[in-house]
Enzyme design. Sequence first.
Site, PDB file in Angstrom:
ATOM      1  N   SER A   1       0.776  -1.116  -0.011  1.00 14.90           N
ATOM      2  CA  SER A   1       0.022  -0.220  -0.103  1.00 14.90           C
ATOM      3  C   SER A   1       1.025   1.199   0.160  1.00 14.90           C
ATOM      4  O   SER A   1       2.111   1.327   0.684  1.00 14.90           O
ATOM      5  CB  SER A   1      -0.857  -0.124   1.264  1.00 14.90           C
ATOM      6  OG  SER A   1      -1.660   1.286   1.402  1.00 14.90           O
TER       7      SER A   1
ATOM      8  N   GLU B   1       0.088   3.546   1.757  1.00 12.02           N
ATOM      9  CA  GLU B   1       0.302   4.295   3.058  1.00 12.02           C
ATOM     10  C   GLU B   1       1.417   3.723   3.888  1.00 12.02           C
ATOM     11  O   GLU B   1       1.825   4.752   4.722  1.00 12.02           O
ATOM     12  CB  GLU B   1      -1.007   3.545   3.948  1.00 12.02           C
ATOM     13  CG  GLU B   1      -2.337   3.979   3.288  1.00 12.02           C
ATOM     14  CD  GLU B   1      -2.505   5.237   3.874  1.00 12.02           C
ATOM     15  OE1 GLU B   1      -2.178   5.675   4.934  1.00 12.02           O
ATOM     16  OE2 GLU B   1      -3.367   6.263   3.229  1.00 12.02           O
TER      17      GLU B   1
ATOM     18  N   TYR C   1      -2.789   1.021   9.918  1.00 13.77           N
ATOM     19  CA  TYR C   1      -2.958   0.485   8.649  1.00 13.77           C
ATOM     20  C   TYR C   1      -1.582   0.212   7.872  1.00 13.77           C
ATOM     21  O   TYR C   1      -1.086  -0.855   7.449  1.00 13.77           O
ATOM     22  CB  TYR C   1      -4.018   0.814   7.634  1.00 13.77           C
ATOM     23  CG  TYR C   1      -4.094   0.366   6.333  1.00 13.77           C
ATOM     24  CD1 TYR C   1      -4.867  -0.793   6.057  1.00 13.77           C
ATOM     25  CD2 TYR C   1      -3.594   0.909   5.343  1.00 13.77           C
ATOM     26  CE1 TYR C   1      -5.092  -1.531   4.822  1.00 13.77           C
ATOM     27  CE2 TYR C   1      -3.390   0.221   3.932  1.00 13.77           C
ATOM     28  CZ  TYR C   1      -4.358  -0.733   3.696  1.00 13.77           C
ATOM     29  OH  TYR C   1      -4.631  -1.315   2.592  1.00 13.77           O
TER      30      TYR C   1
END
Length: 328
Positions: free
Chosen positions: A125, A127, A149
């Site tokens: 990801s 992120e 996350y």
Amino acid sequence: MKTALICGISGQDGAYLAQLLLEKGYTVCGTSRDAQMSSFSSLKRLGIYNQVKLESMALTDFRSVLQVLTKVDPDEIYNLAGQSSVGLSFELPVETLESIATGTLNLLEAIRFLAKPIKLYNAGSSECFGNTNGEPADEQTPFRPRSPYGVAKATAFWEVANYREAYGIFAASGILFNHESPLRPQRFVTQKIIATAQRIAAGSREILRLGNTAIQRDWGWAPEYVEAMYLMLQQPQPDDYVIATGQAFALQDFVAQAFASLDLDWQAHVVIDQSLYRPTEIAHSQGNPAKAKRQLGWKAQFAMPDVVRHMVAAGNKDAGATDSFKFS
């Protein structure tokens, strides 16, 4: 005929990936924590529910993982499972870490234990990068995650890298930036925006409440991104790739585009709600997909305005219509 195991097949990416692999002649098996109780609405919406085999598997339970891998005997595994909401990860940090990091580790360990030439795709990801000070992130950009996350995804990324180097397992991570579609549930802000705008256009008098609309994201079209996942496992050597459009837009631009496509002025229907701000937020998220283009031959064809147009069009379809996407 190859067999693919898709962990997390009930989600947006899992459904589109299943559709792609079926078109390529794969036998496709998918897992969820309880295959008997899951609705698999995305598979049904794409019209492929009856074409896939479904198994119950708890990724956090090594015995469960080993049993399913032994039964299915896959050539390729696509790990798309785990808690998938950045916002929810602040409320459920332990579940987020366990479902993503422990789940990925169990898959890697099961592959090592079985000693078969199984290829693994791991869903990374954007992120993981956190704030990159306005610079597009590539495969060499350091990880500085700003959410539970992101921390979990970064952990899983390094687990994959470790098993690849230590045991010679064919394992690749796709570091995917935001990618959307009509299959997104409404807890994701993009679908929340589209669905609310459509209800307002139909006569609803509701107000759309949003958090920080100044954030910038690199939004792509999900059906294109699953093609990159497939391509990663067809390479002669496993590697990690950033998958993105290379363009960033403010959330406010996404909102304006969605409302304008329905002949609405977004400013008359949107309120900024500070209670929806996250404890830590990424101001600018943008990817550099040059490596994917160079080595995979993959390039995004759709950017944010196209994504909005596709999502609005899907929402305007008659009930019962599918959102099948024809892959090249």
